[in-house]
Design a protein around this motif. Structure first.
Motif, PDB file in Angstrom:
ATOM      1  N   LYS A 140      49.399 -33.895  31.488  1.00  0.00           N
ATOM      2  CA  LYS A 140      49.578 -33.749  33.018  1.00  0.00           C
ATOM      3  C   LYS A 140      48.266 -33.906  34.102  1.00  0.00           C
ATOM      4  N   GLY A 141      47.232 -34.350  33.201  1.00  0.00           N
ATOM      5  CA  GLY A 141      45.916 -34.830  34.271  1.00  0.00           C
ATOM      6  C   GLY A 141      45.439 -33.513  34.838  1.00  0.00           C
ATOM      7  N   ASP A 142      45.955 -32.263  34.345  1.00  0.00           N
ATOM      8  CA  ASP A 142      45.511 -31.002  34.746  1.00  0.00           C
ATOM      9  C   ASP A 142      45.919 -29.990  33.734  1.00  0.00           C
ATOM     10  N   VAL A 143      45.011 -28.726  33.981  1.00  0.00           N
ATOM     11  CA  VAL A 143      45.490 -27.558  33.118  1.00  0.00           C
ATOM     12  C   VAL A 143      46.013 -26.376  33.875  1.00  0.00           C
ATOM     13  N   ASP A 144      47.097 -25.722  33.417  1.00  0.00           N
ATOM     14  CA  ASP A 144      47.669 -24.663  34.401  1.00  0.00           C
ATOM     15  C   ASP A 144      47.025 -23.445  34.186  1.00  0.00           C
ATOM     16  N   ASP A 145      46.984 -22.543  34.964  1.00  0.00           N
ATOM     17  CA  ASP A 145      46.194 -21.331  35.073  1.00  0.00           C
ATOM     18  C   ASP A 145      46.156 -20.523  33.917  1.00  0.00           C
ATOM     19  N   VAL A 146      47.404 -20.491  33.213  1.00  0.00           N
ATOM     20  CA  VAL A 146      47.596 -19.731  31.757  1.00  0.00           C
ATOM     21  C   VAL A 146      46.887 -20.335  30.754  1.00  0.00           C
ATOM     22  N   THR A 147      46.917 -21.759  30.547  1.00  0.00           N
ATOM     23  CA  THR A 147      46.010 -22.366  29.627  1.00  0.00           C
ATOM     24  C   THR A 147      44.757 -22.322  29.717  1.00  0.00           C
ATOM     25  N   TYR A 148      44.425 -22.390  31.079  1.00  0.00           N
ATOM     26  CA  TYR A 148      42.792 -22.462  31.271  1.00  0.00           C
ATOM     27  C   TYR A 148      42.364 -21.106  31.051  1.00  0.00           C
ATOM     28  N   THR A 149      43.062 -20.014  31.623  1.00  0.00           N
ATOM     29  CA  THR A 149      42.542 -18.708  31.191  1.00  0.00           C
ATOM     30  C   THR A 149      42.343 -18.336  29.760  1.00  0.00           C
ATOM     31  N   ALA A 150      43.383 -18.675  29.232  1.00  0.00           N
ATOM     32  CA  ALA A 150      43.397 -18.616  27.623  1.00  0.00           C
ATOM     33  C   ALA A 150      42.265 -19.292  27.025  1.00  0.00           C
ATOM     34  N   THR A 151      42.022 -20.456  27.454  1.00  0.00           N
ATOM     35  CA  THR A 151      41.006 -21.349  26.814  1.00  0.00           C
ATOM     36  C   THR A 151      39.566 -20.831  26.986  1.00  0.00           C
ATOM     37  N   VAL A 152      39.418 -20.440  28.162  1.00  0.00           N
ATOM     38  CA  VAL A 152      37.967 -19.887  28.547  1.00  0.00           C
ATOM     39  C   VAL A 152      37.849 -18.490  27.963  1.00  0.00           C
ATOM     40  N   SER A 153      38.866 -17.680  27.884  1.00  0.00           N
ATOM     41  CA  SER A 153      38.635 -16.320  27.037  1.00  0.00           C
ATOM     42  C   SER A 153      38.354 -16.636  25.550  1.00  0.00           C
ATOM     43  N   THR A 154      38.791 -17.680  25.126  1.00  0.00           N
ATOM     44  CA  THR A 154      38.458 -17.894  23.562  1.00  0.00           C
ATOM     45  C   THR A 154      37.290 -18.826  23.346  1.00  0.00           C
ATOM     46  N   ILE A 155      37.097 -19.816  24.288  1.00  0.00           N
ATOM     47  CA  ILE A 155      35.888 -20.508  23.869  1.00  0.00           C
ATOM     48  C   ILE A 155      34.809 -20.699  25.017  1.00  0.00           C
ATOM     49  N   GLY A 156      35.012 -19.873  26.231  1.00  0.00           N
ATOM     50  CA  GLY A 156      34.125 -19.975  27.291  1.00  0.00           C
ATOM     51  C   GLY A 156      33.943 -21.235  28.053  1.00  0.00           C
ATOM     52  N   ASN A 157      33.323 -20.907  29.198  1.00  0.00           N
ATOM     53  CA  ASN A 157      33.087 -21.691  30.176  1.00  0.00           C
ATOM     54  C   ASN A 157      32.322 -23.060  29.813  1.00  0.00           C
ATOM     55  N   ARG A 158      31.188 -23.141  29.363  1.00  0.00           N
ATOM     56  CA  ARG A 158      30.480 -23.896  28.617  1.00  0.00           C
ATOM     57  C   ARG A 158      31.264 -24.954  27.805  1.00  0.00           C
ATOM     58  N   MET A 159      31.964 -24.591  26.760  1.00  0.00           N
ATOM     59  CA  MET A 159      32.736 -25.359  26.016  1.00  0.00           C
ATOM     60  C   MET A 159      33.926 -25.912  26.881  1.00  0.00           C
ATOM     61  N   VAL A 160      34.508 -25.333  27.891  1.00  0.00           N
ATOM     62  CA  VAL A 160      35.614 -26.022  28.543  1.00  0.00           C
ATOM     63  C   VAL A 160      35.076 -27.163  29.284  1.00  0.00           C
ATOM     64  N   VAL A 161      33.939 -27.198  29.960  1.00  0.00           N
ATOM     65  CA  VAL A 161      33.202 -28.160  30.668  1.00  0.00           C
ATOM     66  C   VAL A 161      32.992 -29.308  29.846  1.00  0.00           C
ATOM     67  N   GLU A 162      32.280 -28.993  28.523  1.00  0.00           N
ATOM     68  CA  GLU A 162      31.948 -29.931  27.449  1.00  0.00           C
ATOM     69  C   GLU A 162      33.175 -30.582  27.063  1.00  0.00           C
ATOM     70  N   LEU A 163      34.252 -29.922  26.839  1.00  0.00           N
ATOM     71  CA  LEU A 163      35.591 -30.482  26.473  1.00  0.00           C
ATOM     72  C   LEU A 163      36.257 -31.407  27.588  1.00  0.00           C
ATOM     73  N   THR A 164      36.233 -31.295  28.866  1.00  0.00           N
ATOM     74  CA  THR A 164      36.657 -31.997  29.740  1.00  0.00           C
ATOM     75  C   THR A 164      35.840 -33.067  29.848  1.00  0.00           C
ATOM     76  N   ALA A 165      34.464 -33.118  29.936  1.00  0.00           N
ATOM     77  CA  ALA A 165      33.752 -34.314  29.634  1.00  0.00           C
ATOM     78  C   ALA A 165      34.012 -35.233  28.681  1.00  0.00           C
ATOM     79  N   LEU A 166      34.180 -34.671  27.585  1.00  0.00           N
ATOM     80  CA  LEU A 166      34.406 -35.415  26.251  1.00  0.00           C
ATOM     81  C   LEU A 166      35.719 -35.999  26.196  1.00  0.00           C
ATOM     82  N   VAL A 167      36.900 -35.428  26.705  1.00  0.00           N
ATOM     83  CA  VAL A 167      38.112 -36.246  26.913  1.00  0.00           C
ATOM     84  C   VAL A 167      37.957 -37.300  27.934  1.00  0.00           C
ATOM     85  N   GLY A 168      37.367 -37.039  29.132  1.00  0.00           N
ATOM     86  CA  GLY A 168      37.323 -38.159  29.984  1.00  0.00           C
ATOM     87  C   GLY A 168      36.391 -39.131  29.588  1.00  0.00           C
TER      88      GLY A 168
END
Length: 185
Positions: A140-168
């Protein structure tokens, strides 16, 4: 057929030589594939970095950071890279990272599922959350709120930032490999 000239060490100017040495002398030197061919030419995405060394140095630095300096586990990192390779049908990224994924403990069956664009069985909660996030991002080129919230609650903000940069980063490499017609050796 590759669209860029394959530069040998003798072809390099000082700026290109410095970049070449940072690539071949850095942590990638111990990776799962040869960085150079028998004539010393860089393989995969790295030759293109030499053609535009200022951009190449920035990409190389980002690549080293997302590959070797994040809090992502090896399994999450390789799942994300291979999902990106599947999205862009990037032969070289599969060639380079499937051995790393196997070494990180992923199975051939899990790799086949990722190649097909699916979520494999047998992932732990962090891996599952990260891969669902990556799949949404790639589709989708984006992540919906449900997926975003679930991911942050599981792996944290730092990993979400790192994951987004890695995919880019790996999407950028996949596009360059495609445009410059670079396959696996």
């Amino acid at each position: 057929m590759a669209r860029l000239p394959c530069l040998t060490p003798a072809d390099l100017d000082a700026e290109q030589r410095a970049l070449y040495e940072s690539i071949t002398g850095g942590p990638r030197a111990n990776g799962p594939f040869a960085l150079t061919d028998e004539d010393g030419r860089l393989t995969g995405p790295f030759n293109a970095m030499l053609v535009a060394p200022a951009v190449g140095a920035a990409l190389q630095g980002l690549g080293a950071a997302v590959r070797y300096e994040t809090s992502l586990s090896a399994r999450i990192r390789e799942l994300a890279i291979l999902a990106t390779a599947a999205r862009w049908d990037c032969e070289f990224e599969r060639y380079a990272h499937e051995p790393a994924a196997l070494a990180a403990g992923l199975t051939p069956g899990q790799l086949a599922a990722i190649r097909a664009g699916n979520v494999p069985d047998g992932l732990d909660p962090a891996e599952l959350a990260a891969l669902r996030f990556v799949h949404d991002l790639l589709r989708k080129g984006d992540v919906d709120d449900v997926t975003y919230t679930a991911t942050v609650s599981t792996i944290g903000n730092r990993m979400v930032v790192e994951l987004t940069a890695l995919v880019g980063y790996y999407a950028t490499l996949a596009l360059q490999l495609r445009v410059f017609r670079v396959g696996s050796p």
